[in-house]
Design a protein around this motif. Sequence first.
Motif, PDB file in Angstrom:
ATOM      1  N   PHE A  52       0.833  -1.209   0.000  1.00 46.11           N
ATOM      2  CA  PHE A  52       0.000   0.000   0.000  1.00 46.11           C
ATOM      3  C   PHE A  52       0.865   1.255   0.000  1.00 46.11           C
ATOM      4  O   PHE A  52       0.582   2.240  -0.693  1.00 46.11           O
ATOM      5  N   LEU A  53       1.967   1.190   0.775  1.00 48.60           N
ATOM      6  CA  LEU A  53       2.875   2.324   0.860  1.00 48.60           C
ATOM      7  C   LEU A  53       4.054   2.119  -0.090  1.00 48.60           C
ATOM      8  O   LEU A  53       4.636   1.042  -0.139  1.00 48.60           O
ATOM      9  N   GLY A  54       4.429   3.168  -0.799  1.00 46.59           N
ATOM     10  CA  GLY A  54       5.482   3.036  -1.786  1.00 46.59           C
ATOM     11  C   GLY A  54       6.844   2.733  -1.233  1.00 46.59           C
ATOM     12  O   GLY A  54       7.692   2.186  -1.939  1.00 46.59           O
ATOM     13  N   GLY A  55       7.083   3.050   0.038  1.00 43.36           N
ATOM     14  CA  GLY A  55       8.408   2.869   0.612  1.00 43.36           C
ATOM     15  C   GLY A  55       8.582   1.637   1.468  1.00 43.36           C
ATOM     16  O   GLY A  55       9.607   1.459   2.098  1.00 43.36           O
ATOM     17  N   SER A  56       7.604   0.753   1.484  1.00 39.73           N
ATOM     18  CA  SER A  56       7.679  -0.432   2.339  1.00 39.73           C
ATOM     19  C   SER A  56       8.551  -1.509   1.720  1.00 39.73           C
ATOM     20  O   SER A  56       8.486  -1.746   0.516  1.00 39.73           O
ATOM     21  N   VAL A  57       9.348  -2.163   2.580  1.00 35.88           N
ATOM     22  CA  VAL A  57      10.138  -3.324   2.182  1.00 35.88           C
ATOM     23  C   VAL A  57       9.888  -4.438   3.184  1.00 35.88           C
ATOM     24  O   VAL A  57       9.563  -4.174   4.344  1.00 35.88           O
ATOM     25  N   TYR A  58      10.054  -5.666   2.753  1.00 39.08           N
ATOM     26  CA  TYR A  58       9.722  -6.829   3.573  1.00 39.08           C
ATOM     27  C   TYR A  58      10.847  -7.850   3.477  1.00 39.08           C
ATOM     28  O   TYR A  58      11.371  -8.091   2.384  1.00 39.08           O
ATOM     29  N   SER A  59      11.196  -8.469   4.616  1.00 39.29           N
ATOM     30  CA  SER A  59      12.377  -9.316   4.649  1.00 39.29           C
ATOM     31  C   SER A  59      12.131 -10.730   5.153  1.00 39.29           C
ATOM     32  O   SER A  59      13.089 -11.475   5.350  1.00 39.29           O
ATOM     33  N   THR A  60      10.885 -11.112   5.369  1.00 41.80           N
ATOM     34  CA  THR A  60      10.609 -12.489   5.800  1.00 41.80           C
ATOM     35  C   THR A  60       9.705 -13.180   4.783  1.00 41.80           C
ATOM     36  O   THR A  60       8.828 -12.547   4.192  1.00 41.80           O
ATOM     37  N   PRO A  61       9.918 -14.488   4.571  1.00 43.36           N
ATOM     38  CA  PRO A  61       9.142 -15.189   3.551  1.00 43.36           C
ATOM     39  C   PRO A  61       7.629 -15.116   3.753  1.00 43.36           C
ATOM     40  O   PRO A  61       6.874 -15.050   2.776  1.00 43.36           O
ATOM     41  N   THR A  62       7.198 -15.104   4.999  1.00 39.67           N
ATOM     42  CA  THR A  62       5.762 -15.126   5.273  1.00 39.67           C
ATOM     43  C   THR A  62       5.068 -13.824   4.896  1.00 39.67           C
ATOM     44  O   THR A  62       3.834 -13.778   4.825  1.00 39.67           O
ATOM     45  N   GLU A  63       5.844 -12.777   4.635  1.00 39.75           N
ATOM     46  CA  GLU A  63       5.258 -11.501   4.245  1.00 39.75           C
ATOM     47  C   GLU A  63       4.933 -11.446   2.754  1.00 39.75           C
ATOM     48  O   GLU A  63       4.307 -10.488   2.307  1.00 39.75           O
ATOM     49  N   TYR A  64       5.359 -12.441   2.008  1.00 35.53           N
ATOM     50  CA  TYR A  64       5.130 -12.474   0.561  1.00 35.53           C
ATOM     51  C   TYR A  64       4.091 -13.533   0.220  1.00 35.53           C
ATOM     52  O   TYR A  64       4.005 -14.579   0.872  1.00 35.53           O
ATOM     53  N   ASP A  65       3.308 -13.268  -0.824  1.00 39.09           N
ATOM     54  CA  ASP A  65       2.276 -14.234  -1.187  1.00 39.09           C
ATOM     55  C   ASP A  65       2.385 -14.743  -2.620  1.00 39.09           C
ATOM     56  O   ASP A  65       1.590 -15.580  -3.036  1.00 39.09           O
ATOM     57  N   SER A  66       3.360 -14.264  -3.364  1.00 38.16           N
ATOM     58  CA  SER A  66       3.590 -14.775  -4.711  1.00 38.16           C
ATOM     59  C   SER A  66       5.063 -15.128  -4.844  1.00 38.16           C
ATOM     60  O   SER A  66       5.926 -14.346  -4.430  1.00 38.16           O
ATOM     61  N   TRP A  67       5.323 -16.293  -5.442  1.00 46.55           N
ATOM     62  CA  TRP A  67       6.695 -16.801  -5.561  1.00 46.55           C
ATOM     63  C   TRP A  67       6.940 -17.342  -6.958  1.00 46.55           C
ATOM     64  O   TRP A  67       6.034 -17.903  -7.594  1.00 46.55           O
ATOM     65  N   GLY A  68       8.184 -17.190  -7.411  1.00 44.90           N
ATOM     66  CA  GLY A  68       8.595 -17.825  -8.650  1.00 44.90           C
ATOM     67  C   GLY A  68       9.021 -19.257  -8.403  1.00 44.90           C
ATOM     68  O   GLY A  68       8.996 -19.744  -7.265  1.00 44.90           O
ATOM     69  N   GLN A  69       9.436 -19.920  -9.464  1.00 45.40           N
ATOM     70  CA  GLN A  69       9.807 -21.335  -9.369  1.00 45.40           C
ATOM     71  C   GLN A  69      11.252 -21.537  -8.918  1.00 45.40           C
ATOM     72  O   GLN A  69      11.647 -22.640  -8.566  1.00 45.40           O
ATOM     73  N   GLY A  70      12.046 -20.491  -8.951  1.00 43.59           N
ATOM     74  CA  GLY A  70      13.426 -20.566  -8.500  1.00 43.59           C
ATOM     75  C   GLY A  70      14.408 -20.779  -9.636  1.00 43.59           C
ATOM     76  O   GLY A  70      14.072 -21.353 -10.678  1.00 43.59           O
ATOM     77  N   THR A  71      15.630 -20.308  -9.431  1.00 44.25           N
ATOM     78  CA  THR A  71      16.713 -20.524 -10.390  1.00 44.25           C
ATOM     79  C   THR A  71      17.974 -20.889  -9.610  1.00 44.25           C
ATOM     80  O   THR A  71      18.283 -20.277  -8.587  1.00 44.25           O
ATOM     81  N   GLN A  72      18.681 -21.904 -10.092  1.00 43.82           N
ATOM     82  CA  GLN A  72      19.841 -22.415  -9.380  1.00 43.82           C
ATOM     83  C   GLN A  72      21.072 -21.548  -9.636  1.00 43.82           C
ATOM     84  O   GLN A  72      21.386 -21.216 -10.785  1.00 43.82           O
ATOM     85  N   VAL A  73      21.754 -21.206  -8.556  1.00 38.58           N
ATOM     86  CA  VAL A  73      23.044 -20.516  -8.630  1.00 38.58           C
ATOM     87  C   VAL A  73      24.063 -21.399  -7.935  1.00 38.58           C
ATOM     88  O   VAL A  73      23.876 -21.772  -6.769  1.00 38.58           O
ATOM     89  N   THR A  74      25.128 -21.743  -8.661  1.00 35.48           N
ATOM     90  CA  THR A  74      26.188 -22.579  -8.113  1.00 35.48           C
ATOM     91  C   THR A  74      27.510 -21.851  -8.267  1.00 35.48           C
ATOM     92  O   THR A  74      27.879 -21.450  -9.368  1.00 35.48           O
ATOM     93  N   VAL A  75      28.199 -21.681  -7.144  1.00 36.82           N
ATOM     94  CA  VAL A  75      29.485 -20.988  -7.140  1.00 36.82           C
ATOM     95  C   VAL A  75      30.567 -22.001  -6.784  1.00 36.82           C
ATOM     96  O   VAL A  75      30.534 -22.587  -5.694  1.00 36.82           O
ATOM     97  N   SER A  76      31.511 -22.196  -7.690  1.00 37.71           N
ATOM     98  CA  SER A  76      32.577 -23.175  -7.474  1.00 37.71           C
ATOM     99  C   SER A  76      33.852 -22.476  -7.024  1.00 37.71           C
ATOM    100  O   SER A  76      34.057 -21.284  -7.267  1.00 37.71           O
ATOM    101  N   LEU A  77      34.715 -23.271  -6.388  1.00 39.30           N
ATOM    102  CA  LEU A  77      35.996 -22.715  -5.938  1.00 39.30           C
ATOM    103  C   LEU A  77      36.918 -22.462  -7.102  1.00 39.30           C
ATOM    104  O   LEU A  77      36.838 -23.125  -8.136  1.00 39.30           O
TER     105      LEU A  77
END
Length: 127
Positions: A102-127
């Motif tokens: 509702f407010l333009g400046g709001s940010v959220y940092s916990t998963p339960t605060e979000y209600d839409s999710w993507g399917q995910g993308t894998q990131v792999t970092v090697s040594l």
Amino acid sequence: QVQLVESGGGLVQAGGSLRLSCAASGRFSSTCAMGWFRQAPGKEREFVAAISRSGEITNYPDSVKGRFTISRENAKNTVYLQMNSLKPEDTAVYYCAARYAFLGGSVYSTPTEYDSWGQGTQVTVSL
């Protein structure tokens, strides 16, 4: 509800960079605060970055602050996560999330605060 599709994941060496994208579609996508989370095998989903609906406010945990940058292009309904100086401990599936703000400046940092999710993308970092 907002539909989200992530892209840009892959395999990169430590110290390298990747840019993830999250394309949003559906009603009210331009009125959503957005976030990125990650989940490694056997671990809980972890907050990575958040951005307000306006794009003016961002938030990061200490683990990625100074290395990751979240941004958005509302005209394209797209959110980005630029990841620099990647470390092996950044290896995880990265998820984009959205919620109506509702407010333009709001940010959220916990998963339960979000209600839409993507399917995910894998990131792999090697040594």
